[in-house]
Design a protein around this motif. Sequence first.
Motif, PDB file in Angstrom:
ATOM      1  N   THR A 159      -8.331   0.044  -4.670  1.00  0.00           N
ATOM      2  CA  THR A 159      -7.863  -1.106  -4.440  1.00  0.00           C
ATOM      3  C   THR A 159      -7.473  -1.710  -5.852  1.00  0.00           C
ATOM      4  N   SER A 181       0.721  -1.196  -0.188  1.00  0.00           N
ATOM      5  CA  SER A 181       0.116  -0.045   0.169  1.00  0.00           C
ATOM      6  C   SER A 181       0.760   1.257   0.058  1.00  0.00           C
ATOM      7  N   HIS A 191      -3.341  -1.389  -2.570  1.00  0.00           N
ATOM      8  CA  HIS A 191      -4.010  -0.339  -2.106  1.00  0.00           C
ATOM      9  C   HIS A 191      -3.452   0.950  -2.423  1.00  0.00           C
TER      10      HIS A 191
END
Length: 350
Positions: free
Chosen positions: A100, A71, A91
């Motif tokens: 996402t 992420s 993400h």
Amino acid sequence: MLGCSVFLMMNRQPVARLTGTSGAVWSGGPGELGLNTSMDLMSGFAEVGYRSGVRVILEGPCRFEITSESSMLVTHGRATVKVPKHLDGFHLDTPAGRITDLGTEFGVAVGSGVEGSVVLTEVFDGEIEIPAEDTPRKRLLSGESLAIVGKPGGTRLISTLGDYRVDLRDSARHLPVSAAPASPDGNLALGKPVSSPAHYSRAHGSVFPPSNLTDGRLNDSGSPGDWSYWLAPNHDSGEFTVDLLESQEIGRIDLQNTRNRVHDDRGMRRFRLLVSENGVDFREILEGELGRISSPSKPGVDFPFESFPFAAVKARYVKVVGLSHYRERDGTEDDDNQGGGLNEIRIFAP
């Protein structure tokens, strides 16, 4: 500057690293990437590579941080995420919610409007999930684009900003080989105040004030609420005045036109240049014409500047009055959505 020896560590394994830059200028210097450490890329481009194979191209000005091995948080600016086909679940977190990846390539431009955060997103290949209004999540497929607008208690999805469709085709999908050259020395207009009777302004960060004309940022770049160029209101070729703060001798202006990003309109065409020492009594010193910007800027490559020299004159105030502008190529004179605009003005001594 490459940061190939700087790693983000998790379980003593590299999570991500800075794999390349092009013309990058960092706030306070490049520093070190660190887990959950905010980084400010002021201008230029940077590429972050994750050990999973995910690559993120960032375009300044951009504020971001690596938050885990899968992420990234982007609170302002533009990013393009490329995820290998065999992976999913990366993400990208923004102020308007989490995006996402489902094995894809997509771009975002993170900014703000009067009401709150505005995140433009477009899928170049594959699909993604984004925050939605009536359902927990919404899928976007290749070629689809939307703006995620933050609001109290949730988000709202819209397909247009102001008078234009959400479009991120001008995103940097590869790290540029070389960045555009720096602003030349001697530009008297850089950072100086600019005024205009009016400018184009719509909801959700579609705001293009005259201060953009002397900020040193070029090429129709930026993100909602932080675009790099000025636009006049609809049906107006526009005018603006640069205050040099003191009277001084000048002998040339350089102008960089706009094409309003991928929309190919709103560039200035014919104009008049006037000067004044007191801001009240102006005199015309030239009339000129700017060419049309024919295609969107390639990342790291400048739109051209056009130079207009004139006999040396002493002035504090420099005014540009638009006489005509470029419309969409199939647009007509009675189109509601048309007007003038400009990216940047530079002013030089003789």
